[in-house]
Write a protein that holds these residues in place. Sequence first.
Motif, mmCIF file in Angstrom:
data_model
loop_
_atom_site.group_PDB
_atom_site.id
_atom_site.type_symbol
_atom_site.label_atom_id
_atom_site.label_comp_id
_atom_site.label_asym_id
_atom_site.label_seq_id
_atom_site.Cartn_x
_atom_site.Cartn_y
_atom_site.Cartn_z
ATOM 1 N N GLY A 53 0.802 -1.211 0.000
ATOM 2 C CA GLY A 53 0.000 0.000 0.000
ATOM 3 C C GLY A 53 0.838 1.265 0.000
ATOM 4 N N SER A 54 2.077 1.155 0.500
ATOM 5 C CA SER A 54 2.958 2.320 0.580
ATOM 6 C C SER A 54 4.057 2.319 -0.472
ATOM 7 C CB SER A 54 3.610 2.387 1.976
ATOM 8 O OG SER A 54 2.637 2.504 2.981
ATOM 9 N N VAL A 55 4.235 1.205 -1.136
ATOM 10 C CA VAL A 55 5.311 1.083 -2.120
ATOM 11 C C VAL A 55 4.688 0.708 -3.460
ATOM 12 C CG1 VAL A 55 7.392 -0.154 -2.783
ATOM 13 C CG2 VAL A 55 7.001 0.424 -0.392
ATOM 14 N N GLY A 56 4.572 1.680 -4.312
ATOM 15 C CA GLY A 56 4.030 1.451 -5.643
ATOM 16 C C GLY A 56 4.737 2.352 -6.621
ATOM 17 N N ALA A 57 3.933 3.099 -7.366
ATOM 18 C CA ALA A 57 4.514 4.042 -8.328
ATOM 19 C C ALA A 57 5.387 5.076 -7.619
ATOM 20 C CB ALA A 57 3.397 4.729 -9.103
ATOM 21 N N GLY A 58 5.035 5.399 -6.353
ATOM 22 C CA GLY A 58 5.813 6.378 -5.603
ATOM 23 C C GLY A 58 7.248 5.958 -5.365
ATOM 24 N N MET A 62 10.988 8.195 -6.615
ATOM 25 C CA MET A 62 11.894 8.762 -5.619
ATOM 26 C C MET A 62 13.045 9.552 -6.239
ATOM 27 S SD MET A 62 11.355 8.570 -2.362
ATOM 28 C CE MET A 62 9.662 9.014 -2.647
ATOM 29 N N GLY A 63 13.464 9.163 -7.433
ATOM 30 C CA GLY A 63 14.512 9.925 -8.103
ATOM 31 C C GLY A 63 14.050 11.346 -8.378
ATOM 32 N N ASP A 64 12.822 11.486 -8.890
ATOM 33 C CA ASP A 64 12.244 12.809 -9.137
ATOM 34 C C ASP A 64 12.036 13.550 -7.822
ATOM 35 O OD1 ASP A 64 10.812 14.697 -11.068
ATOM 36 O OD2 ASP A 64 9.222 14.291 -9.625
ATOM 37 N N CYS A 65 11.688 12.814 -6.769
ATOM 38 C CA CYS A 65 11.495 13.403 -5.444
ATOM 39 C C CYS A 65 12.798 14.033 -4.945
ATOM 40 C CB CYS A 65 11.009 12.323 -4.474
ATOM 41 S SG CYS A 65 10.660 12.906 -2.795
ATOM 42 N N PHE A 66 13.915 13.309 -5.088
ATOM 43 C CA PHE A 66 15.210 13.827 -4.644
ATOM 44 C C PHE A 66 15.706 14.934 -5.571
ATOM 45 C CE2 PHE A 66 15.231 10.754 -1.454
ATOM 46 C CZ PHE A 66 16.369 10.860 -0.666
ATOM 47 N N LYS A 67 15.327 14.895 -6.848
ATOM 48 C CA LYS A 67 15.688 15.979 -7.755
ATOM 49 C C LYS A 67 15.039 17.284 -7.277
ATOM 50 C CE LYS A 67 13.490 16.635 -11.622
ATOM 51 N NZ LYS A 67 12.970 16.472 -13.014
ATOM 52 N N ASN A 68 13.800 17.194 -6.822
ATOM 53 C CA ASN A 68 13.094 18.389 -6.356
ATOM 54 C C ASN A 68 13.539 18.833 -4.964
ATOM 55 O OD1 ASN A 68 11.400 18.852 -8.620
ATOM 56 N ND2 ASN A 68 10.067 17.174 -7.976
ATOM 57 N N GLY A 69 14.006 17.887 -4.154
ATOM 58 C CA GLY A 69 14.406 18.230 -2.796
ATOM 59 C C GLY A 69 15.893 18.463 -2.628
ATOM 60 N N SER A 305 9.365 7.911 -13.303
ATOM 61 C CA SER A 305 9.650 6.527 -12.905
ATOM 62 C C SER A 305 11.072 6.231 -13.341
ATOM 63 C CB SER A 305 8.683 5.545 -13.571
ATOM 64 O OG SER A 305 9.161 4.217 -13.440
ATOM 65 N N ILE A 306 11.922 5.803 -12.418
ATOM 66 C CA ILE A 306 13.336 5.609 -12.755
ATOM 67 C C ILE A 306 13.526 4.498 -13.780
ATOM 68 C CG2 ILE A 306 14.251 6.534 -10.605
ATOM 69 C CD1 ILE A 306 14.510 3.692 -9.564
ATOM 70 N N THR A 307 12.537 3.609 -13.932
ATOM 71 C CA THR A 307 12.652 2.564 -14.960
ATOM 72 C C THR A 307 12.663 3.176 -16.359
ATOM 73 O OG1 THR A 307 10.237 2.290 -14.908
ATOM 74 C CG2 THR A 307 11.554 0.803 -13.538
ATOM 75 N N LEU A 308 12.077 4.376 -16.508
ATOM 76 C CA LEU A 308 12.058 5.051 -17.809
ATOM 77 C C LEU A 308 13.435 5.571 -18.201
ATOM 78 C CD1 LEU A 308 8.720 7.050 -17.436
ATOM 79 C CD2 LEU A 308 9.074 4.884 -18.637
ATOM 80 N N ASN A 309 14.370 5.631 -17.231
ATOM 81 C CA ASN A 309 15.740 6.063 -17.515
ATOM 82 C C ASN A 309 16.609 4.937 -18.056
ATOM 83 O OD1 ASN A 309 15.087 8.218 -15.045
ATOM 84 N ND2 ASN A 309 16.401 9.020 -16.674
ATOM 85 N N LEU A 310 16.106 3.706 -17.983
ATOM 86 C CA LEU A 310 16.900 2.576 -18.460
ATOM 87 C C LEU A 310 16.910 2.551 -19.980
ATOM 88 C CD1 LEU A 310 15.634 -0.230 -16.029
ATOM 89 C CD2 LEU A 310 17.633 1.249 -15.790
ATOM 90 N N ASN A 311 17.999 2.043 -20.534
ATOM 91 C CA ASN A 311 18.148 1.927 -21.985
ATOM 92 C C ASN A 311 17.205 0.851 -22.507
ATOM 93 O OD1 ASN A 311 18.904 1.790 -24.643
ATOM 94 N ND2 ASN A 311 21.036 1.246 -24.256
ATOM 95 N N GLN A 318 14.307 -4.097 -20.697
ATOM 96 C CA GLN A 318 12.932 -4.346 -21.105
ATOM 97 C C GLN A 318 12.225 -5.258 -20.100
ATOM 98 O OE1 GLN A 318 12.873 -5.796 -25.167
ATOM 99 N NE2 GLN A 318 14.441 -4.312 -25.792
ATOM 100 N N VAL A 319 12.953 -6.264 -19.644
ATOM 101 C CA VAL A 319 12.388 -7.178 -18.635
ATOM 102 C C VAL A 319 12.057 -6.410 -17.361
ATOM 103 C CG1 VAL A 319 12.877 -9.160 -17.151
ATOM 104 C CG2 VAL A 319 13.554 -9.209 -19.571
ATOM 105 N N ILE A 320 12.959 -5.534 -16.947
ATOM 106 C CA ILE A 320 12.746 -4.745 -15.733
ATOM 107 C C ILE A 320 11.495 -3.879 -15.861
ATOM 108 C CG2 ILE A 320 13.675 -2.894 -14.284
ATOM 109 C CD1 ILE A 320 16.472 -3.951 -14.993
ATOM 110 N N LYS A 321 11.353 -3.220 -16.998
ATOM 111 C CA LYS A 321 10.194 -2.355 -17.217
ATOM 112 C C LYS A 321 8.890 -3.141 -17.137
ATOM 113 C CE LYS A 321 12.837 0.737 -20.258
ATOM 114 N NZ LYS A 321 12.659 2.054 -19.647
#
Length: 454
Positions: A53-58, A62-69, A305-311, A318-321
Amino acid sequence: MGVPGIPLENTKDGAKPGNKLENGTNKSQDIETAEKKSHKTSNFEAATHLFKGSVGAGLFAMGDCFKNGGLAGATLLLPVLAVICVHCEQMLIEGSILAVEKTPGATFYDYPETVEKCFEKGPAPLRRLSKLMKLIVEMFLCVTQFGFCSIYFVFITENLHQVLEIHGLNISPTLTMLIALLPAMIPSLMTNLKYISPVSAFANVALLFGLIATLAIAFTSGPMPSISERHLFTSGTQMSLFFGTALFSYEGIALILPLRNSMREPEKFSSRFGVLNITMVIITIIFMFTGFTSYLKWGEEVQGSITLNLNVEEIFSQVIKIVAALGVFFGYPIQFFVMIKILWPPLKQRLNCAQSHPIKTQVGLRFILILMTFGVALLVPKLHLFISLIGAFCSTALAFVIPVFIDFVVKAQIPKSLTVWVYLKNMAILLVAVLGIVTGTYESIVEIVKAFYV
């Protein structure tokens, strides 16, 4: 009438005629009690649901969260927000327990009912607000869970679309989302937390695999940039977006009471070393490590989503995504569960078809809501901005503001409980909440509007 998946509320096991045992107990009552207990969740199952319930898309935001903070700012503030969240959840549980104790025949209450009953038993001027406060909480919960479900669709679509595109399937993001629609309907028809447990457990495994594999690639795909190349602190505007994303990531407050109430041993949920505290410590550590590493690796280019940064050209990426998308996909039912739990009881009382054909009506309601979350997801321009908006506006009100109101009302019922410390502590939480709501909501809306014109 109870809600599917949660034991019946406000009822006592009354003695039924017949089937008396030699010791005077009622056989049918014992069978009913045993059946109810068999549907109760264990400590591990409750922790699994809370983690999911607490660990999903959020988590992947977290990468974007730390970029903003900023590296230092986010590292310092995220644990503070986590402590405040857990403290507010403990206040919510305390209020629920007191409300049950003061209501003859009650066994437990969920979030909206807890607010209503606390205000009903509170100071006289506040009692007339009990129904209104319950309605407000239900509205916020529905909007929040609805937003979560819509964001899940966006997350799944963005990752899946990258994979399909690289394999020559040049279909639109809309059609990609449509592909995810039908499978999403199947697990969302599950109506009992006990039955959702295997799905939730699989989602946890998939998300952890996606996270570990993504971070492994981050560490092994070339040298990690120096900390000096990243912002340690950021501006007030970006910090507002950080606040929203962070609060969205701690999205589990709507599940706190349902999870506690569904446990065989509910007292072990909120104890010092209970399910809530231990699980939230683990979650916070994972969030901090993920956010720090992701922003350090990809800097200002880090995605929602940090998975979007993967090649995407690499097979393993692709498997990870796909696996991460599956993890979020199978987290959809537990978020959807909370929304149905709120909407179904009043509809069942008011609709004739719900009384004569309850199963068909609830299935129809579920399909309609799934289609609505799908429709909203189509309109979302940017994943990370929608996450920040929902977190800043709805999650903050539910996680901070309402629990503080409950604590004030509860303490007013206990002699000498409203101490100076309680006032100062609660007012500090409210100040943080108001600043987060106003600035975070404003900045998110501004950025979303800009995204429509880019």
